[in-house]
Design an enzyme around this catalytic site. Sequence first.
Site, mmCIF file in Angstrom:
data_model
loop_
_atom_site.group_PDB
_atom_site.id
_atom_site.type_symbol
_atom_site.label_atom_id
_atom_site.label_comp_id
_atom_site.label_asym_id
_atom_site.label_seq_id
_atom_site.Cartn_x
_atom_site.Cartn_y
_atom_site.Cartn_z
ATOM 1 N N GLU A 1 0.904 -1.203 0.350
ATOM 2 C CA GLU A 1 0.135 -0.659 -0.141
ATOM 3 C C GLU A 1 0.485 1.080 -0.465
ATOM 4 O O GLU A 1 0.196 2.027 -0.620
ATOM 5 C CB GLU A 1 -0.883 -0.361 1.213
ATOM 6 C CG GLU A 1 -1.923 -0.815 0.837
ATOM 7 C CD GLU A 1 -3.002 -0.275 0.529
ATOM 8 O OE1 GLU A 1 -3.346 0.903 -0.211
ATOM 9 O OE2 GLU A 1 -3.683 -1.148 -1.065
ATOM 10 N N GLY A 2 2.047 0.918 0.536
ATOM 11 C CA GLY A 2 2.862 2.355 0.334
ATOM 12 C C GLY A 2 3.150 2.992 -0.986
ATOM 13 O O GLY A 2 3.594 3.715 -1.847
ATOM 14 N N HIS A 3 3.433 2.275 -1.539
ATOM 15 C CA HIS A 3 4.227 2.064 -2.986
ATOM 16 C C HIS A 3 2.913 2.264 -3.823
ATOM 17 O O HIS A 3 3.113 3.192 -4.334
ATOM 18 C CB HIS A 3 3.997 0.590 -4.082
ATOM 19 C CG HIS A 3 5.489 -0.241 -3.411
ATOM 20 N ND1 HIS A 3 5.788 -1.111 -2.728
ATOM 21 C CD2 HIS A 3 6.905 0.623 -3.670
ATOM 22 C CE1 HIS A 3 7.716 -0.960 -2.432
ATOM 23 N NE2 HIS A 3 8.205 -0.186 -2.653
ATOM 24 N N GLN B 1 22.769 -0.599 -5.774
ATOM 25 C CA GLN B 1 22.327 -0.290 -4.561
ATOM 26 C C GLN B 1 22.376 -1.081 -2.975
ATOM 27 O O GLN B 1 22.171 -0.662 -2.271
ATOM 28 C CB GLN B 1 21.166 0.641 -4.484
ATOM 29 C CG GLN B 1 20.013 -0.269 -4.432
ATOM 30 C CD GLN B 1 18.424 0.436 -4.908
ATOM 31 O OE1 GLN B 1 18.166 1.274 -5.798
ATOM 32 N NE2 GLN B 1 17.810 1.158 -4.056
ATOM 33 N N SER C 1 7.090 -1.967 4.326
ATOM 34 C CA SER C 1 8.377 -1.493 3.784
ATOM 35 C C SER C 1 8.168 -3.548 2.939
ATOM 36 O O SER C 1 8.076 -4.939 3.882
ATOM 37 C CB SER C 1 9.472 -1.395 4.515
ATOM 38 O OG SER C 1 10.630 -2.337 3.980
HETATM 39 P P1 AMP Z 1 10.839 0.437 -2.774
HETATM 40 O O1 AMP Z 1 9.961 0.001 -4.042
HETATM 41 O O2 AMP Z 1 11.016 -0.047 -1.474
HETATM 42 O O3 AMP Z 1 12.536 1.363 -3.410
HETATM 43 O O4 AMP Z 1 9.974 2.127 -2.811
HETATM 44 C C1 AMP Z 1 10.089 2.534 -3.846
HETATM 45 C C2 AMP Z 1 9.624 3.699 -3.231
HETATM 46 O O5 AMP Z 1 7.712 3.909 -2.760
HETATM 47 C C3 AMP Z 1 10.240 4.938 -3.034
HETATM 48 O O6 AMP Z 1 9.813 6.115 -3.194
HETATM 49 C C4 AMP Z 1 9.758 4.535 -0.789
HETATM 50 O O7 AMP Z 1 10.451 6.021 -0.257
HETATM 51 C C5 AMP Z 1 8.501 4.359 -1.093
HETATM 52 N N1 AMP Z 1 7.404 3.613 -0.351
HETATM 53 C C6 AMP Z 1 7.402 2.460 0.460
HETATM 54 N N2 AMP Z 1 7.490 2.066 1.641
HETATM 55 C C7 AMP Z 1 6.864 3.254 1.462
HETATM 56 C C8 AMP Z 1 5.407 3.855 2.431
HETATM 57 N N3 AMP Z 1 5.760 2.686 3.756
HETATM 58 N N4 AMP Z 1 4.958 4.623 2.486
HETATM 59 C C9 AMP Z 1 4.969 5.742 1.126
HETATM 60 N N5 AMP Z 1 6.017 5.118 0.579
HETATM 61 C C10 AMP Z 1 6.762 3.641 0.167
#
Ligand code: AMP
Length: 293
Positions: A35-37, A61, A185
Amino acid sequence: MERVASKAEARRAAADARTEGKTVALVPTMGALHEGHLSLVRAACNRADYVAVSVFVNPTQFGPGEDYDSYPRDLEADLRLLAAEGVDLVFAPSAGVMYEPGASVTVDPGALAECWEGEIRPGHFAGVTTVVTKLLSIVRPDLAYFGEKDYQQLQVVRRLVRDLDLGATVVACPIVRDRDGLALSSRNVRLTADERASALAIPAALEAAAVALASREREARALERAMFERLAGEEHLSLDYAVVVDPDTLEPLDTVDGPARALVAARVGDIHLIDNCALVPHPGHSDRRSTNE
Ligand code: AMP
């Protein structure tokens, strides 16, 4: 929804949208979407005419010994979620496609990348700035969406886009949390039940700093102490840092007189978790102190 794996196809699809006069947004992700994504994707869909999402676990990375191999991946599930959100383009290249054999030029992430995560994970932000520069060059979006969850990354990317004139507007989205407070996450799925219970000390520590600030504690070291106390002795958890910093420069503050950010990083089991929150002193903070005391 179009799904492409080559840079040429992604470049062409986004260029076609621009030719049609559409506003183009890019949401870079490493997949295993939650849900964050999706909050970033929804924000992009609300504002842009054409939304591209990249799904790419970026090897550059991850440091040696980090979790590149065990990082969760589920492209089919990601595609279903993104189609349901009305995304126009998913760019999911392999590492071999993204980085040509012998690729050796990288993007220096600059001074903001030296502290905190940059210190714990040498080379991490150079990997981020290199891949973000490549993605922005391929898609050439008007808008690029990033989450505040990775707060230092957000600031590094803002500087990258500004200092190298990459031309996109960076849009920041707030942290999405689970009902128990843990920031969402992709790595959370790897926590055992016990580890997850310990991980809750992280948002609790941030809350402790916010509560201390609300009760008029403005000394950064005291706010950090409030965080340490909440994190100390937590089973399965080993603290990397818990700091109160300037929200733009990420330098440690002495006193919270204006906007500040609390940043926490810890290893829970063998999983690296980060979280943060805004610390905003009450507007009448110092006045009230002088009237009441
Ligand atoms: P990642 O797949 O972890 O590289 O995250 C991709 C994007 O989603 C990045 O800009 C993260 O900051 C954002 N993101 C990941 N988890 C969250 C969250 N819980 N709330 C808001 N944005 C998130």
